[in-house]
Motif scaffolding. Structure first.
Motif, PDB file in Angstrom:
ATOM      1  N   PRO A 365       3.612   4.468  11.555  1.00 11.76           N
ATOM      2  CA  PRO A 365       4.066   3.191  10.999  1.00 11.76           C
ATOM      3  C   PRO A 365       2.949   2.151  10.995  1.00 11.76           C
ATOM      4  O   PRO A 365       2.118   2.091  11.899  1.00 11.76           O
ATOM      5  N   GLY A 366       2.944   1.329   9.948  1.00 14.30           N
ATOM      6  CA  GLY A 366       2.021   0.211   9.867  1.00 14.30           C
ATOM      7  C   GLY A 366       0.650   0.536   9.347  1.00 14.30           C
ATOM      8  O   GLY A 366      -0.192  -0.361   9.219  1.00 14.30           O
ATOM      9  N   ILE A 413      12.854   3.850   2.199  1.00 10.79           N
ATOM     10  CA  ILE A 413      11.708   4.663   1.803  1.00 10.79           C
ATOM     11  C   ILE A 413      11.669   4.726   0.276  1.00 10.79           C
ATOM     12  O   ILE A 413      12.643   5.140  -0.349  1.00 10.79           O
ATOM     13  N   LEU A 414      10.548   4.315  -0.298  1.00 10.91           N
ATOM     14  CA  LEU A 414      10.409   4.300  -1.755  1.00 10.91           C
ATOM     15  C   LEU A 414       9.287   5.250  -2.165  1.00 10.91           C
ATOM     16  O   LEU A 414       8.167   5.148  -1.678  1.00 10.91           O
ATOM     17  N   VAL A 415       9.627   6.169  -3.077  1.00 10.26           N
ATOM     18  CA  VAL A 415       8.626   7.052  -3.665  1.00 10.26           C
ATOM     19  C   VAL A 415       8.233   6.483  -5.017  1.00 10.26           C
ATOM     20  O   VAL A 415       9.078   6.365  -5.915  1.00 10.26           O
ATOM     21  N   ALA A 489       9.316  -4.252  -4.773  1.00 11.41           N
ATOM     22  CA  ALA A 489      10.444  -3.723  -3.997  1.00 11.41           C
ATOM     23  C   ALA A 489      10.229  -3.920  -2.501  1.00 11.41           C
ATOM     24  O   ALA A 489      11.185  -3.995  -1.731  1.00 11.41           O
ATOM     25  N   ASP A 490       8.950  -4.001  -2.084  1.00 10.23           N
ATOM     26  CA  ASP A 490       8.573  -4.259  -0.691  1.00 10.23           C
ATOM     27  C   ASP A 490       9.334  -3.349   0.278  1.00 10.23           C
ATOM     28  O   ASP A 490      10.015  -3.827   1.190  1.00 10.23           O
ATOM     29  N   PRO A 491       9.223  -2.026   0.115  1.00  9.88           N
ATOM     30  CA  PRO A 491       9.967  -1.126   1.002  1.00  9.88           C
ATOM     31  C   PRO A 491       9.327  -1.056   2.383  1.00  9.88           C
ATOM     32  O   PRO A 491       8.146  -1.372   2.560  1.00  9.88           O
ATOM     33  N   ARG A 522       2.597  -2.686   7.137  1.00  9.46           N
ATOM     34  CA  ARG A 522       3.682  -1.905   6.539  1.00  9.46           C
ATOM     35  C   ARG A 522       3.193  -0.466   6.369  1.00  9.46           C
ATOM     36  O   ARG A 522       1.997  -0.196   6.219  1.00  9.46           O
ATOM     37  N   THR A 523       4.123   0.478   6.364  1.00 11.90           N
ATOM     38  CA  THR A 523       3.776   1.892   6.255  1.00 11.90           C
ATOM     39  C   THR A 523       3.568   2.245   4.793  1.00 11.90           C
ATOM     40  O   THR A 523       4.458   2.050   3.963  1.00 11.90           O
TER      41      THR A 523
END
Length: 609
Positions: A365-366, A413-415, A489-491, A522-523
């Motif tokens: 993460p991050g 989670i956004l692909v 979208a800032d997922p 952010r990841t």
């Protein structure tokens, strides 16, 4: 026109084609009952004028009783007016039934398409969906017409039989036996029609899919010189579809010809028999007229029987295709059933490590993590598993991804696929997605994706029209707009597949620098073999045959992994940025500018270069 679907289409019964058609009927049972009532009264009403006419002749005209004649004429006029009103109400009701069935099926298909999501292209061709939406939906709704005049035809048949019994048992027997005989003569043709119609529909969907592929890849095919090859193949398949259509037309023409011809022959036979009986004095002149009228009126329900069988045959073929589509399930659907019962505590509350056991990738993460592979499909497959677009044992924290409710996975989670669709609309709508975005947020995302030139180059800026799939934009512009949409979208977790593959080195360097800054904390996971992007990653996974061969920073892997060095060396001479975030000319590519859309050094795409 308002239909019941305003309250939602309901849950379709897709166990079989017949059950689906029946579901469309029971979903609007009140309207169907009204249509059947109007149809029945109208059909029965068609049998009353011959009776009234025969009474007018035998009781008024022949004996010369004018008051009686006028009375029966008034009855005949009243029956005609009533039948006209019933015909209007029947037609209006059946139109509503067909429209409700059409809209209900369309909404069911659209809802299921949304449930399939990204799995749709892997399950069914675009041509299949187009064929269902354009052709099959209308055919199915037309089938429901038989619920009105079809029921009325049965009642009218019975009424005529009773009325003829009062005239002559012989004539009644001829009618009772003749109508079923007509149906038996047409039955075998309906069976042949169903087979021919099924083959025609299959070829039609295949040709539509071919045409969709041809149009979608026209620019690429033209560049490769393959346009003529695909065009020839399309022409061959079009001729095969035409020949299949001729076969369908041959059977259809016989069905329709018999639908008109057999009732006419039946009318002639009954009339000839009644005329002989009248000449022999067995029946009166009025009864002769009545028999002719009954037989003529009976042509209508008989024709409806034949047409109803024809519509039902075609409707079942179309419904079978809809049912087959509704049975499709997304790959991860099997895991969602038990997810609701797993409890909210099983879902990671905070940022957690994403693990893909199949490849050995662990996303911390991050951090900005990069996946590099000689075959892009290998790194894209990792993203599909981490984004739960493919079945896998991937975990998020201590929980398997397929045990987490799918909506929660999609929310966090956004692909960002490099080939994701761009829908028609204004530029603001294209990048904004399903939520309204502020001007400031859009400006930040546009600057991060180095897309200021796109906004500035369009006539109305963010309010400019973008065609479907971004046809009025270049490949690099479409790619940057997809990145803008993903950033807006800032997922919590962003998985981007080849986000800079279609832009030049200068633009790619700027995007890499700004992406690292914009997603700080952010990841983020990107797949790429570009050294410009890999150098900005906090951690790089080098994949060989789909498995992690090495992990480290870009510079570490360059020094320690000869295979990695060979993989990314091809991009070293394409350009780059120095440690200060400039391209050597002194222009800052990492900072944020105060102007809404600053004028960078005109980044161009590889297509434009």
């Amino acid at each position: 026109m308002r239909t019941d679907t305003a309250r939602g289409p309901g849950i379709p019964d897709h166990r079989s084609a017949g059950r689906y058609v029946w579901w469309l009927v029971v979903s609007q049972r009140g309207r169907v009952a009204a249509g059947a009532t109007y149809g029945s009264l109208w059909m029965v009403g068609l049998m009353l004028p011959p009776y009234a006419l025969s009474r007018a002749i035998d009781e008024g005209l022949v004996p010369g009783r004018m008051p009686v004649l006028l009375g029966w004429v008034a009855v005949l006029f009243g029956v005609g007016v009533a039948n006209a009103w019933l015909a209007v109400m029947r037609h209006r009701t059946m139109t509503r039934i067909r429209m409700d069935a059409t809209f209900r099926t369309v909404r069911v298909i659209v809802a299921h398409t949304l449930r399939l999501g990204a799995a749709l292209p892997h399950k069914v061709t675009a041509g299949e969906v187009v064929t269902i939406g354009i052709g099959d939906v209308g055919v199915i709704s037309q089938t429901l017409t038989m619920t009105g005049p079809g029921v009325g035809g049965v009642l009218a048949y019975g009424v005529v039989a009773v009325l003829l019994l009062t005239v002559s048992p012989l004539l009644a027997g001829v009618v009772l036996l003749g109508v079923p005989l007509l149906a038996l003569l047409v039955g075998p043709l309906l069976g042949r029609l169903q087979g021919a119609e099924s083959r025609y529909r299959e070829r039609q969907s295949g040709l539509a899919a071919r045409l969709t592929d041809l149009v979608g890849g026209l620019r690429v095919l033209n560049g490769l010189g393959g346009k003529d090859v695909f065009a020839d193949r399309h022409r061959r398949e079009a001729r095969a579809l035409r020949d299949e259509g001729y076969r369908v037309g041959a059977v259809t023409s016989w069905v329709q010809a018999l639908g008109v011809g057999l009732p006419t022959l039946f009318l002639a036979a009954v009339t000839w028999l009644a005329a002989r009986m009248a000449a022999q004095g067995a029946i009166t002149v009025g009864e002769l007229v009545a028999v002719y009228g009954y037989a003529a009126a009976l042509v209508v329900p008989v024709s409806f029987f034949i047409e109803g069988g024809y519509d039902l045959t075609r409707g079942l073929v179309a419904a079978r295709r809809v049912v087959r589509f509704l049975r499709l399930e997304p790959p991860a659907a099997a895991g969602t059933g038990d997810a609701a019962g797993s409890g909210a505590g099983d879902v990671p509350e905070a940022a957690s490590v994403l693990r893909d056991p199949a490849s050995g990738v662990e996303v911390v993460p991050g951090l900005l993590t990069a996946l590099a592979a000689a075959r892009p499909g290998e790194s894209a497959a990792v993203v599909d598993r981490l984004g739960r677009f493919a079945d896998s044992a991937a975990t998020w924290g201590a929980v398997r991804l397929d045990e987490i409710p799918l909506p929660q996975v999609r929310d966090r989670i956004l692909v960002a696929d490099n080939e994701a669709d761009l829908f028609a609309g204004t530029l603001r709508e294209v990048v904004g997605g399903r939520r309204d975005r502020t001007e400031e947020a859009i400006g930040r995302a546009v600057r991060t994706a180095l897309a200021e030139d796109i906004v500035r180059g369009l006539p109305d800026g963010l309010d400019s029209a973008v065609e479907a799939q971004g046809r009025n934009l270049s490949g690099g512009q479409r790619q940057r707009l997809r990145l803008v949409r993903a950033l807006l979208a800032d997922p919590e977790v962003l998985l981007a597949v080849e986000p800079t593959s279609a832009v030049d080195a200068h633009t790619e360097a700027g995007i890499a620098a700004r992406l690292h800054r914009a997603r700080a904390g952010r990841t983020t996971v990107v797949t790429s073999t570009s050294p410009l992007l890999l150098d900005r990653a906090d951690r790089v996974y080098y994949l060989v045959d789909g498995r992690v061969a090495a992990v480290g920073s870009h510079r570490q892997l360059l020094a320690e992994q000869p295979g990695y060095r060979r993989l990314v060396a091809r991009g070293e001479d394409e350009g780059g940025v120095d440690e200060a975030g400039t391209d050597g000319s002194g222009e800052d590519l990492t900072g944020t500018d105060s102007a809404p859309y600053p004028r960078p050094e005109a980044p161009v795409t590889k297509e434009d270069a």
